[in-house]
Design a protein around this motif. Structure first.
Motif, PDB file in Angstrom:
ATOM      1  N   ALA A 111      11.002   3.169  -7.096  1.00 60.06           N
ATOM      2  CA  ALA A 111      10.568   3.027  -5.708  1.00 60.06           C
ATOM      3  C   ALA A 111       9.364   3.919  -5.417  1.00 60.06           C
ATOM      4  CB  ALA A 111      11.709   3.374  -4.766  1.00 60.06           C
ATOM      5  N   GLY A 112       8.417   3.343  -4.714  1.00 58.13           N
ATOM      6  CA  GLY A 112       7.218   4.090  -4.351  1.00 58.13           C
ATOM      7  C   GLY A 112       6.483   3.372  -3.241  1.00 58.13           C
ATOM      8  N   ALA A 113       5.371   3.940  -2.820  1.00 63.12           N
ATOM      9  CA  ALA A 113       4.587   3.331  -1.747  1.00 63.12           C
ATOM     10  C   ALA A 113       3.117   3.642  -1.948  1.00 63.12           C
ATOM     11  CB  ALA A 113       5.046   3.845  -0.385  1.00 63.12           C
ATOM     12  N   VAL A 114       2.295   2.638  -1.708  1.00 61.43           N
ATOM     13  CA  VAL A 114       0.852   2.846  -1.627  1.00 61.43           C
ATOM     14  C   VAL A 114       0.514   3.073  -0.157  1.00 61.43           C
ATOM     15  CG1 VAL A 114      -1.397   1.716  -1.778  1.00 61.43           C
ATOM     16  CG2 VAL A 114       0.201   1.579  -3.684  1.00 61.43           C
ATOM     17  N   VAL A 115      -0.127   4.198   0.132  1.00 62.58           N
ATOM     18  CA  VAL A 115      -0.543   4.525   1.495  1.00 62.58           C
ATOM     19  C   VAL A 115      -2.061   4.482   1.552  1.00 62.58           C
ATOM     20  CG1 VAL A 115      -0.454   6.223   3.355  1.00 62.58           C
ATOM     21  CG2 VAL A 115       1.472   6.014   1.771  1.00 62.58           C
ATOM     22  N   MET A 116      -2.588   3.682   2.452  1.00 62.15           N
ATOM     23  CA  MET A 116      -4.038   3.560   2.600  1.00 62.15           C
ATOM     24  C   MET A 116      -4.482   4.220   3.899  1.00 62.15           C
ATOM     25  SD  MET A 116      -6.530   0.191   2.630  1.00 62.15           S
ATOM     26  CE  MET A 116      -6.473   0.043   0.841  1.00 62.15           C
ATOM     27  N   ALA A 216      -3.827   4.257   9.212  1.00 65.86           N
ATOM     28  CA  ALA A 216      -3.060   4.227   7.961  1.00 65.86           C
ATOM     29  C   ALA A 216      -2.211   2.976   7.875  1.00 65.86           C
ATOM     30  CB  ALA A 216      -2.169   5.472   7.847  1.00 65.86           C
ATOM     31  N   GLY A 217      -1.952   2.556   6.643  1.00 70.19           N
ATOM     32  CA  GLY A 217      -1.066   1.434   6.374  1.00 70.19           C
ATOM     33  C   GLY A 217      -0.252   1.701   5.118  1.00 70.19           C
ATOM     34  N   ILE A 218       0.968   1.158   5.068  1.00 66.84           N
ATOM     35  CA  ILE A 218       1.894   1.426   3.962  1.00 66.84           C
ATOM     36  C   ILE A 218       2.387   0.114   3.370  1.00 66.84           C
ATOM     37  CG2 ILE A 218       4.101   2.490   3.314  1.00 66.84           C
ATOM     38  CD1 ILE A 218       3.792   4.323   5.756  1.00 66.84           C
ATOM     39  N   ALA A 219       2.423   0.046   2.036  1.00 75.31           N
ATOM     40  CA  ALA A 219       3.051  -1.066   1.323  1.00 75.31           C
ATOM     41  C   ALA A 219       4.000  -0.488   0.276  1.00 75.31           C
ATOM     42  CB  ALA A 219       2.005  -1.956   0.660  1.00 75.31           C
ATOM     43  N   LEU A 220       5.170  -1.094   0.138  1.00 74.51           N
ATOM     44  CA  LEU A 220       6.244  -0.535  -0.682  1.00 74.51           C
ATOM     45  C   LEU A 220       6.369  -1.230  -2.032  1.00 74.51           C
ATOM     46  CD1 LEU A 220       8.969  -0.218   2.111  1.00 74.51           C
ATOM     47  CD2 LEU A 220       7.364   1.539   1.335  1.00 74.51           C
ATOM     48  N   MET A 221       6.696  -0.428  -3.058  1.00 68.94           N
ATOM     49  CA  MET A 221       6.979  -0.923  -4.403  1.00 68.94           C
ATOM     50  C   MET A 221       8.451  -0.642  -4.705  1.00 68.94           C
ATOM     51  SD  MET A 221       5.488   0.431  -8.102  1.00 68.94           S
ATOM     52  CE  MET A 221       3.866  -0.304  -8.023  1.00 68.94           C
ATOM     53  N   GLN A 233      -3.939  -4.391  -0.962  1.00 64.04           N
ATOM     54  CA  GLN A 233      -4.255  -5.437   0.009  1.00 64.04           C
ATOM     55  C   GLN A 233      -3.228  -5.470   1.133  1.00 64.04           C
ATOM     56  OE1 GLN A 233      -4.498  -9.043  -2.273  1.00 64.04           O
ATOM     57  NE2 GLN A 233      -6.391  -8.463  -3.317  1.00 64.04           N
ATOM     58  N   GLN A 234      -1.969  -5.311   0.778  1.00 66.80           N
ATOM     59  CA  GLN A 234      -0.911  -5.340   1.786  1.00 66.80           C
ATOM     60  C   GLN A 234      -0.983  -4.110   2.700  1.00 66.80           C
ATOM     61  OE1 GLN A 234       2.365  -5.667  -0.914  1.00 66.80           O
ATOM     62  NE2 GLN A 234       2.336  -7.907  -0.945  1.00 66.80           N
ATOM     63  N   ALA A 235      -1.273  -2.947   2.125  1.00 73.07           N
ATOM     64  CA  ALA A 235      -1.417  -1.740   2.937  1.00 73.07           C
ATOM     65  C   ALA A 235      -2.603  -1.876   3.892  1.00 73.07           C
ATOM     66  CB  ALA A 235      -1.597  -0.517   2.033  1.00 73.07           C
ATOM     67  N   ARG A 236      -3.659  -2.537   3.432  1.00 70.99           N
ATOM     68  CA  ARG A 236      -4.826  -2.770   4.302  1.00 70.99           C
ATOM     69  C   ARG A 236      -4.451  -3.673   5.473  1.00 70.99           C
ATOM     70  NH1 ARG A 236      -7.858  -4.423   0.663  1.00 70.99           N
ATOM     71  NH2 ARG A 236      -8.903  -2.461   0.167  1.00 70.99           N
ATOM     72  N   MET A 237      -3.644  -4.718   5.207  1.00 77.37           N
ATOM     73  CA  MET A 237      -3.173  -5.589   6.287  1.00 77.37           C
ATOM     74  C   MET A 237      -2.361  -4.796   7.307  1.00 77.37           C
ATOM     75  SD  MET A 237      -1.906  -9.094   4.443  1.00 77.37           S
ATOM     76  CE  MET A 237      -2.846  -9.875   3.135  1.00 77.37           C
ATOM     77  N   ALA A 238      -1.461  -3.935   6.801  1.00 76.00           N
ATOM     78  CA  ALA A 238      -0.630  -3.128   7.697  1.00 76.00           C
ATOM     79  C   ALA A 238      -1.485  -2.174   8.524  1.00 76.00           C
ATOM     80  CB  ALA A 238       0.400  -2.346   6.885  1.00 76.00           C
ATOM     81  N   LEU A 239      -2.521  -1.633   7.909  1.00 75.27           N
ATOM     82  CA  LEU A 239      -3.433  -0.726   8.610  1.00 75.27           C
ATOM     83  C   LEU A 239      -4.130  -1.442   9.762  1.00 75.27           C
ATOM     84  CD1 LEU A 239      -5.864   1.759   6.908  1.00 75.27           C
ATOM     85  CD2 LEU A 239      -6.748   0.186   8.611  1.00 75.27           C
ATOM     86  N   HIS A 240      -4.643  -2.634   9.488  1.00 71.76           N
ATOM     87  CA  HIS A 240      -5.342  -3.384  10.539  1.00 71.76           C
ATOM     88  C   HIS A 240      -4.378  -3.806  11.642  1.00 71.76           C
ATOM     89  CE1 HIS A 240      -9.196  -3.374   8.641  1.00 71.76           C
ATOM     90  NE2 HIS A 240      -8.782  -4.014   7.573  1.00 71.76           N
ATOM     91  N   GLN A 241      -3.158  -4.159  11.255  1.00 75.12           N
ATOM     92  CA  GLN A 241      -2.158  -4.537  12.250  1.00 75.12           C
ATOM     93  C   GLN A 241      -1.830  -3.351  13.155  1.00 75.12           C
ATOM     94  OE1 GLN A 241      -0.736  -6.991  13.534  1.00 75.12           O
ATOM     95  NE2 GLN A 241       1.499  -6.989  13.525  1.00 75.12           N
ATOM     96  N   SER A 242      -1.665  -2.169  12.561  1.00 76.10           N
ATOM     97  CA  SER A 242      -1.356  -0.976  13.330  1.00 76.10           C
ATOM     98  C   SER A 242      -2.494  -0.648  14.294  1.00 76.10           C
ATOM     99  CB  SER A 242      -1.108   0.203  12.389  1.00 76.10           C
ATOM    100  OG  SER A 242      -0.909   1.386  13.109  1.00 76.10           O
ATOM    101  N   ARG A 243      -3.719  -0.762  13.804  1.00 78.37           N
ATOM    102  CA  ARG A 243      -4.866  -0.467  14.668  1.00 78.37           C
ATOM    103  C   ARG A 243      -4.972  -1.496  15.795  1.00 78.37           C
ATOM    104  NH1 ARG A 243     -11.280  -0.548  13.152  1.00 78.37           N
ATOM    105  NH2 ARG A 243     -12.005   0.285  15.134  1.00 78.37           N
TER     106      ARG A 243
END
Length: 537
Positions: A111-116, A216-221, A233-243
């Motif tokens: 388990a891990g996460a990419v944070v952008m 910031a945006g987070i995607a989980l592994m 790419q998924q973390a970038r989507m989450a970042l834009h959604q949050s903004r």
């Protein structure tokens, strides 16, 4: 089989073919000339020549292959160029090295996460300082983020020499790190909250102060993907959604990716294209909502509200498309268009002998544009309008992002005689000390403090304190969201000067403002809100 054996076989088969040709010629009764042995030897010679040609070619190819293998082995023995795995600007690892390090973990699938992280509106820094200084600022921000990650040992170390690096520069103004979540599943959320709170500390450059904000945006592994590229790419989507939600006023929205974001992103891109067409096809419309004097019942002003009459989704409110306009880079021309239309109506009112103010909402990004001041002056001068009749409304975030610059720009508008209003007062984080320095003429109390003011003692106490504070600062107070007569009466007793809401009127077409005013004046020559019979419209 060795290359020498292959050459021997080719030569042997050539001789066999030559013998077969000669025997077939004899069996057919062909008469051989006297020098037939020469012809036969010529046939053998041709075959031998062909064989030698093939052998030579094969030898040449084998030698080249051997040389290529030696060169490749030598190249593989040398370390890769630093530019292959690192960003040239900041010196930090790039996305390629981040992916390699994640794959080299002892438990690659754990388990891990990419944070952008993304630096918001950094193009303003480049425009104001130039790209050379902008690169210096970006590098400072990058190292600040990298230093802040040191307190989290769960963040994957990408390299330890010549510097300890946990952050990767993955492109433009985007950075990323990988967090191990095997022991703490919610660590990525904690890390993001800490960094978003600590990172935007002003930077000093050549004696000047530079403010910035981080999203910031987070995607989980492995929940979302096991591939780092896909996770980015998924973390970038989450970042834009949050903004997007922050711009729309929803500050508590999560920045973690969900599969629904893929569809949201596609819809957002489609909406962007449709918004560009909406400007051309005149699908945007302007409404106005009156502001009434709570003591006399007189009409004092009208706030201009932009709406989008979407061909399939119906009427869209500003918070549903203004963030899109900002991302597209068309917010400034849209603001100028709204101001132009509003001043046309203000000119009609002024020529009709009315001293009614028109309020226009201005985004913080537009307020900071030096050319916007000149545009406002030009529009007022060309129509010979008194500047005090124009009200520019801005939110508190305009003051927070760059306080010294905001103060300078507001002072310029104030010196021109333009009325300045602080929208959604009480919902932001601006300090009173900062507000005291700003040339604010008016504050608008947000509707969340108004809706139950006549039913809730607690809300009445809070709203009363806000009104008292504004009066002590010598600011005019406008209450938004007044929907009932009892609320209007309570606000009037508290000393609030103006009210705006459905109790007085729903928003209506801006072009109909003057006829509406005449009708209102006919029914309410000098009424107070207590006897207001016009009611909701």
């Amino acid at each position: 089989m060795s290359w020498f054996s292959q050459c021997g076989w080719i030569f042997a088969w050539t001789l066999v073919v030559s013998d077969v040709i000669a025997k077939e010629s004899a069996e057919q009764g062909n008469v051989m000339p006297q020098n037939s042995w020469l012809a036969f030897d010529a046939a053998h010679g041709a075959a031998i020549a062909v064989a030698l040609l093939l052998v030579g070619s094969l030898i040449y190819l084998r030698l080249q292959l051997s040389k290529t293998r030696r060169q490749l082995k030598k190249a593989l023995a040398q370390p890769l160029p630093r530019g292959w795995t690192h960003d040239e600007l900041t010196g930090l690892p790039n996305a390629r090295l981040l992916q390699t390090r994640v794959q080299q973990r002892p438990l690659p699938g754990s388990a891990g996460a990419v944070v952008m992280f993304q630096i918001r509106e950094f193009e303003q820094v480049n425009r104001l300082l130039g790209y050379q200084h902008g690169n210096l600022v970006l590098t400072q921000i990058a190292f600040r983020l990298n230093d802040l990650l040191e307190k989290y040992p769960q963040v994957l170390v990408l390299e330890s020499h010549p510097q300890l690096a946990r952050l990767a520069h993955v492109g433009g103004v985007e950075f990323a790190c990988f967090v191990d979540l095997t022991e703490q599943t919610h660590l990525a959320d904690v890390l993001v909250r800490d960094l978003l709170r600590a990172a935007p500390e002003p930077l000093m450059l050549h004696g000047g102060v530079i403010d910035y904000r981080v999203d910031a945006g987070i995607a989980l592994m492995p929940q979302h993907s096991a591939d780092v590229t896909q996770l980015l790419q998924q973390a970038r989507m989450a970042l834009h959604q949050s903004r997007w939600h922050q711009l729309a006023g929803n500050m508590e929205e999560s920045c973690v990716y969900t599969p629904e974001l893929t569809q949201f992103n596609q819809n957002r891109l489609a909406m962007m294209a449709q918004l560009q067409q909406a400007v051309v096809q005149q699908q945007l419309q302007l409404d106005v909502q009156p502001q009434i004097d709570l003591m006399t019942g007189e009409l004092k002003a009208g706030e201009v509200l932009v709406r989008w009459q979407h061909p399939t989704q119906g009427l869209l409110l500003p918070k549903q498309f203004i963030p899109l306009a900002e991302e597209l880079g068309i917010l400034y021309p849209l603001t100028c268009w709204v101001l132009h239309q509003a001043l046309d109506v203000l000119q009609q009112l002024h020529q009709a002998g009315e001293q009614i103010q028109i309020a226009v909402n201005v985004a913080s990004k537009d307020l900071m544009q030096p050319e916007f001041v000149e545009y406002v002056v030009e529009q007022l001068t060309s129509r010979q309008l008194p500047p005090k009749l124009l009200v520019l409304e801005c939110r508190e975030d305009a003051l927070l992002q760059d306080p010294p610059r905001a103060l300078a720009m507001l002072n310029r508008f104030s010196e021109l005689g333009i009325t300045l209003s602080l929208d959604d007062f009480g919902t932001g984080y601006t300090s009173l000390g900062m507000l005291r320095e700003m040339p604010i003429d008016q504050v608008k109390v947000d509707c969340q403090f108004i809706s139950d003011i006549h039913r809730s003692d607690a809300q009445a106490a809070v709203t009363g304190a806000i009104i008292d504070m504004a009066k002590n600062m010598q600011w005019q107070v406008v209450a938004e969201g007044v929907e009932e007569q009892a609320a209007a009466e309570t606000l009037a007793r508290m000393g609030c000067q103006r009210g705006q809401g459905y109790y007085f009127s729903r928003p209506f077409a801006l072009k109909g403002f003057l006829p509406w005013l005449r009708q209102y004046q006919h029914h309410h020559p000098a009424n107070s809100p207590q006897t207001n019979a016009f009611g909701p419209q």
